[in-house]
Design a protein around this motif. Structure first.
Motif, PDB file in Angstrom:
ATOM      1  N   GLN A 180      34.244  28.362  34.658  1.00 50.79           N
ATOM      2  CA  GLN A 180      33.890  28.539  36.067  1.00 50.79           C
ATOM      3  C   GLN A 180      35.056  29.102  36.873  1.00 50.79           C
ATOM      4  O   GLN A 180      34.866  29.970  37.734  1.00 50.79           O
ATOM      5  N   ASP A 181      36.275  28.618  36.592  1.00 55.30           N
ATOM      6  CA  ASP A 181      37.458  29.132  37.286  1.00 55.30           C
ATOM      7  C   ASP A 181      37.706  30.597  36.932  1.00 55.30           C
ATOM      8  O   ASP A 181      38.107  31.397  37.782  1.00 55.30           O
ATOM      9  N   THR A 182      37.473  30.940  35.671  1.00 52.18           N
ATOM     10  CA  THR A 182      37.662  32.321  35.234  1.00 52.18           C
ATOM     11  C   THR A 182      36.674  33.258  35.923  1.00 52.18           C
ATOM     12  O   THR A 182      37.007  34.395  36.274  1.00 52.18           O
ATOM     13  N   ALA A 183      35.457  32.772  36.129  1.00 53.58           N
ATOM     14  CA  ALA A 183      34.408  33.607  36.736  1.00 53.58           C
ATOM     15  C   ALA A 183      34.539  33.712  38.253  1.00 53.58           C
ATOM     16  O   ALA A 183      33.907  34.588  38.867  1.00 53.58           O
ATOM     17  N   ASP A 184      35.348  32.852  38.864  1.00 57.10           N
ATOM     18  CA  ASP A 184      35.459  32.817  40.321  1.00 57.10           C
ATOM     19  C   ASP A 184      36.124  34.089  40.851  1.00 57.10           C
ATOM     20  O   ASP A 184      37.249  34.417  40.490  1.00 57.10           O
ATOM     21  N   ARG A 185      35.433  34.815  41.704  1.00 55.42           N
ATOM     22  CA  ARG A 185      35.955  36.049  42.284  1.00 55.42           C
ATOM     23  C   ARG A 185      36.311  35.907  43.765  1.00 55.42           C
ATOM     24  O   ARG A 185      36.678  36.889  44.410  1.00 55.42           O
ATOM     25  N   SER A 186      36.209  34.701  44.286  1.00 55.23           N
ATOM     26  CA  SER A 186      36.397  34.498  45.720  1.00 55.23           C
ATOM     27  C   SER A 186      37.829  34.758  46.171  1.00 55.23           C
ATOM     28  O   SER A 186      38.068  35.089  47.343  1.00 55.23           O
ATOM     29  N   GLN A 187      38.799  34.615  45.253  1.00 53.23           N
ATOM     30  CA  GLN A 187      40.200  34.795  45.627  1.00 53.23           C
ATOM     31  C   GLN A 187      40.762  36.139  45.173  1.00 53.23           C
ATOM     32  O   GLN A 187      41.975  36.333  45.169  1.00 53.23           O
ATOM     33  N   ASP A 188      39.904  37.056  44.776  1.00 51.50           N
ATOM     34  CA  ASP A 188      40.371  38.363  44.328  1.00 51.50           C
ATOM     35  C   ASP A 188      41.118  39.096  45.441  1.00 51.50           C
ATOM     36  O   ASP A 188      40.711  39.055  46.612  1.00 51.50           O
ATOM     37  N   SER A 189      42.189  39.784  45.067  1.00 50.92           N
ATOM     38  CA  SER A 189      42.927  40.595  46.021  1.00 50.92           C
ATOM     39  C   SER A 189      42.121  41.837  46.381  1.00 50.92           C
ATOM     40  O   SER A 189      41.171  42.208  45.691  1.00 50.92           O
ATOM     41  N   PHE A 190      42.514  42.480  47.473  1.00 54.62           N
ATOM     42  CA  PHE A 190      41.831  43.707  47.894  1.00 54.62           C
ATOM     43  C   PHE A 190      41.938  44.768  46.809  1.00 54.62           C
ATOM     44  O   PHE A 190      40.965  45.476  46.533  1.00 54.62           O
ATOM     45  N   ARG A 191      43.099  44.847  46.184  1.00 54.90           N
ATOM     46  CA  ARG A 191      43.303  45.837  45.123  1.00 54.90           C
ATOM     47  C   ARG A 191      42.339  45.608  43.962  1.00 54.90           C
ATOM     48  O   ARG A 191      41.769  46.559  43.420  1.00 54.90           O
ATOM     49  N   ARG A 192      42.164  44.341  43.605  1.00 58.36           N
ATOM     50  CA  ARG A 192      41.273  44.038  42.487  1.00 58.36           C
ATOM     51  C   ARG A 192      39.816  44.313  42.846  1.00 58.36           C
ATOM     52  O   ARG A 192      39.037  44.764  42.015  1.00 58.36           O
ATOM     53  N   ARG A 193      39.447  44.034  44.088  1.00 59.63           N
ATOM     54  CA  ARG A 193      38.078  44.318  44.523  1.00 59.63           C
ATOM     55  C   ARG A 193      37.799  45.816  44.478  1.00 59.63           C
ATOM     56  O   ARG A 193      36.704  46.247  44.078  1.00 59.63           O
ATOM     57  N   VAL A 194      38.761  46.616  44.912  1.00 60.68           N
ATOM     58  CA  VAL A 194      38.604  48.071  44.857  1.00 60.68           C
ATOM     59  C   VAL A 194      38.502  48.533  43.410  1.00 60.68           C
ATOM     60  O   VAL A 194      37.657  49.382  43.073  1.00 60.68           O
ATOM     61  N   LYS A 195      39.331  47.964  42.554  1.00 61.38           N
ATOM     62  CA  LYS A 195      39.325  48.357  41.136  1.00 61.38           C
ATOM     63  C   LYS A 195      37.957  48.148  40.516  1.00 61.38           C
ATOM     64  O   LYS A 195      37.411  49.042  39.853  1.00 61.38           O
ATOM     65  N   TYR A 196      37.376  46.965  40.744  1.00 63.51           N
ATOM     66  CA  TYR A 196      36.099  46.651  40.114  1.00 63.51           C
ATOM     67  C   TYR A 196      34.902  47.228  40.866  1.00 63.51           C
ATOM     68  O   TYR A 196      33.766  47.030  40.448  1.00 63.51           O
TER      69      TYR A 196
END
Length: 241
Positions: free
Chosen positions: A168-184
């Motif tokens: 569940q912690d691995t799947a959590d995307r709530s704390q993703d950085s802006f850079r990571r959100r743009v990447k994905y």
């Protein structure tokens, strides 16, 4: 000066079209490599074309080279090796409750084995599925697009609470950085589950978006094996010592 500017705009259109087509061709097999190759070369060609339009020929040549680099490899032998090394075999058995959650994705049902501890193993469902859709790229052009899925389905009572928390912690995307959100936004996230849940019958389900590539499957299986037998948090172990 103006001539160079208009020439640069023309080259930008040519390069963008070429490298976009190359990226669409290669992203299914090499999403990260194809993105960086195309983006990096586009920037380089734009800089060079500002001073010399003859570089357009080099861009076309590089495009042909990239098509060779990003060609989809034959996965048959790789998959056979993967299944043999991980004792994964086709089976007609599956959880109806899990299927109800995961939906109809033309699943291929298989079964693998993972160690819970030195003396105990657990058989898990290894499901491979896909969805097919049609995308319009013009009035008369239709392209078939496939989205691939990989799911691990563990039987009721076979999974520790610690393993569930790790997943569940691995799947959590709530704390993703802006850079990571743009990447994905541009690249499919095949490293983290896109669904983690428990079915009505107690089956624990982990689903990934994936690529039809043995290397991606191997990394997911290795991660499962590495974490499945963990019963305590690291902090608890350190305190106990």
């Amino acid at each position: 000066m103006a001539d160079n500017f208009y020439r640069m705009l023309f080259m930008a259109l040519v390069y963008t079209t070429e490298f976009l087509l190359i990226y669409v061709y290669g992203y299914k097999s090499f999403p990260k490599l194809s993105l960086w190759l195309c983006a990096g070369t586009w920037v380089l060609m734009m800089a060079l074309s500002y001073s010399n339009g003859a570089w357009m020929g080099l861009a076309i040549t590089l495009g042909l080279v990239y098509l060779f680099i990003l060609r989809k490899p034959n996965q048959t032998e790789n998959f056979k090796k993967l299944y043999a090394e991980n004792n994964i075999y086709s089976t007609g058995k599956y959880s109806q409750a899990a299927l109800k959650i995961l939906g109809d994705k033309s699943w291929l049902f298989a079964e693998g084995t993972v160690k819970k501890n030195v003396n105990e193993t657990v058989n898990y469902g290894f499901w491979q599925g896909h969805l097919k859709s049609t995308v319009s790229s013009g009035q008369y052009t239709r392209t078939t697009v496939y989205t691939y899925y990989l799911a691990f389905v563990f039987p009721p009572g076979s999974v520790s609470n610690t393993f569930k928390k790790i997943v569940q912690d691995t799947a959590d995307r709530s704390q993703d950085s802006f850079r990571r959100r743009v990447k994905y936004f541009f690249v499919v996230d095949t490293d983290r589950p896109n669904m983690v849940t428990t079915a009505d019958d107690g089956s624990f389900i982990i689903q990934y978006l994936t690529l039809a590539d043995a290397a991606h499957y191997s990394r997911r299986i290795s991660w499962i094996k590495e974490n499945f037998g963990k019963l305590y948090y690291q902090s608890t172990v350190l305190l106990a010592n």
